[in-house]
Design an enzyme around this catalytic site. Structure first.
Site, mmCIF file in Angstrom:
data_model
loop_
_atom_site.group_PDB
_atom_site.id
_atom_site.type_symbol
_atom_site.label_atom_id
_atom_site.label_comp_id
_atom_site.label_asym_id
_atom_site.label_seq_id
_atom_site.Cartn_x
_atom_site.Cartn_y
_atom_site.Cartn_z
ATOM 1 N N LYS A 113 -6.207 -5.764 -8.896
ATOM 2 C CA LYS A 113 -6.119 -5.167 -10.226
ATOM 3 C C LYS A 113 -7.365 -5.454 -11.056
ATOM 4 C CE LYS A 113 -1.166 -4.869 -10.092
ATOM 5 N NZ LYS A 113 0.038 -5.685 -10.245
ATOM 6 N N LYS A 195 1.598 5.253 5.211
ATOM 7 C CA LYS A 195 2.972 5.556 4.812
ATOM 8 C C LYS A 195 3.004 6.320 3.500
ATOM 9 C CE LYS A 195 3.458 0.933 2.994
ATOM 10 N NZ LYS A 195 4.378 0.181 2.215
ATOM 11 N N LYS A 198 3.218 6.628 -3.734
ATOM 12 C CA LYS A 198 3.105 7.484 -4.913
ATOM 13 C C LYS A 198 1.674 7.581 -5.415
ATOM 14 C CE LYS A 198 5.488 3.841 -7.430
ATOM 15 N NZ LYS A 198 6.790 3.532 -7.968
#
Ligand code: TRP
Length: 331
Positions: A113, A195, A198
């Protein structure tokens, strides 16, 4: 011995997709029948990366609606919103005194982050795993159904718990990531590049909110080839993916029919994708429409949140009495 307690958090960012359904939600639905379960919308965690709260309420409502539409029963599990439980913040504060700057800075998700938002490296981001620990142990939960990406946070939670128990007396059980053994299903993305997720390629992910036509388009775009020309040809990755997806949403009979066609080299991928698209639609459409109805019913969502908060606070309150007492904060 008391029954083990299950706790997990769901971040209110983005829409749920088939990966979330088969990777997590389906198992939550089973767990709620076997254990006392606390399922929480992690709205406070989202403030570490999304300080703008304009869309927060809508996102919280949607996550609730989608979770209930997938089968989480608010009368069975405790489904609640993190910010409705002020005890979380109190426990977070105590745990912060037991968490070291050095270990927090080494956390993989923190470093990631920092890379993504270098202009907002706030202390909440640094102590994200401490808040997550507070969420879990506030209910003295020990089973935490989460994906692999959360394993380091759980390891840290065990360290914080060990330090607390060592210093103040044994209050908390050790929390462990609970992965469903053979039930752990990874849902491949439509483009075969990992996979469903979102954040990455949205065209390679089927969302539970996708309209029928969107699902058809996404599925029909999936890469194929001319098919095998000799028997016993191993399936290339991108073809194996289509079979994996079919296994999730189609009947066994349909699946076997295409398996046979592959093996005797008569398979037509156009037909297979059409079938897959229709089976996905049959799977997604009822969830989508249920979620839409629930999302529109603000009164119901409000009731769910109030009922969840009342149950979660009862559990939080009893834990915090023990915590304050064992820390000597009982004057
Ligand atoms: N960090 C988790 C995630 O990114 C969400 C979360 C918040 C959570 N609190 C939790 C998960 C407590 C398990 C238990 O998905």
């Amino acid at each position: 011995m008391e029954a083990k307690i299950v706790m997990s958090g769901i971040r209110p960012t983005g829409f749920l997709h088939l990966g979330n359904y088969f990777g997590a939600l389906q198992n939550y639905v089973l767990l709620q029948q076997q254990y006392p379960c606390f399922f929480m919308v992690a709205d406070l965690h989202s403030l570490t990366t999304h300080p703008d709260t304009k869309e927060l309420k809508e996102n919280v409502h949607r996550v609730l609606a989608e979770n209930i539409a997938c089968g989480i029963d608010p009368n069975q599990a405790t489904l609640y919103c993190q910010s409705h439980i002020p005890e979380t913040s109190e426990l977070y504060l105590y745990l912060n005194m037991l968490a070291y700057k050095g270990e927090l800075e080494k956390t993989v998700t923190f470093k990631e982050k920092v890379r993504l938002q270098p202009e907002n490296v706030n202390a909440g981001l640094l102590t994200y795993p401490v808040l997550q620990t507070a969420d879990i142990i506030l209910h003295r939960a020990s089973l935490v159904p989460v994906g692999k990406d959360q394993e380091q946070h759980l390891e840290m939670a065990r360290n914080f718990v060990a330090r607390f128990n060592h210093r103040y007396g044994i209050v908390f059980p050790e929390p462990h990531a609970f992965n469903f053994g053979s039930n752990l299903i990874k849902v491949p993305s439509l483009d075969g590049s990992g996979k469903m997720s979102k954040s990455e390629n949205q065209n390679a992910t089927i969302f539970l909110a996708d309209e029928d036509e969107t699902i058809r388009k996404k599925v029909m775009r999936v890469k194929t080839d001319n098919g095998p020309t000799s028997e016993q040809t191993p399936k290339p990755d991108y073809i194996e993916n289509i079979f994996l997806l079919m296994k999730l949403v189609s009947t066994e009979e349909v699946f076997n029919q295409f398996e046979v066609a592959y093996n005797n080299c008569t398979i037509r991928y156009g037909d297979m994708k059409k079938q897959l698209a229709e089976d996905m639609i049959n799977f997604v459409a009822p969830i989508r429409s249920k979620a839409q109805d629930l999302f529109a019913n603000k009164k119901y969502l409000q009731e769910v949140m109030e009922q969840g908060a009342a149950k979660a606070r009862q559990s939080a309150k009893s834990t915090m009495e023990i915590v304050r007492h064992s820390m000597g904060l009982n004057y």
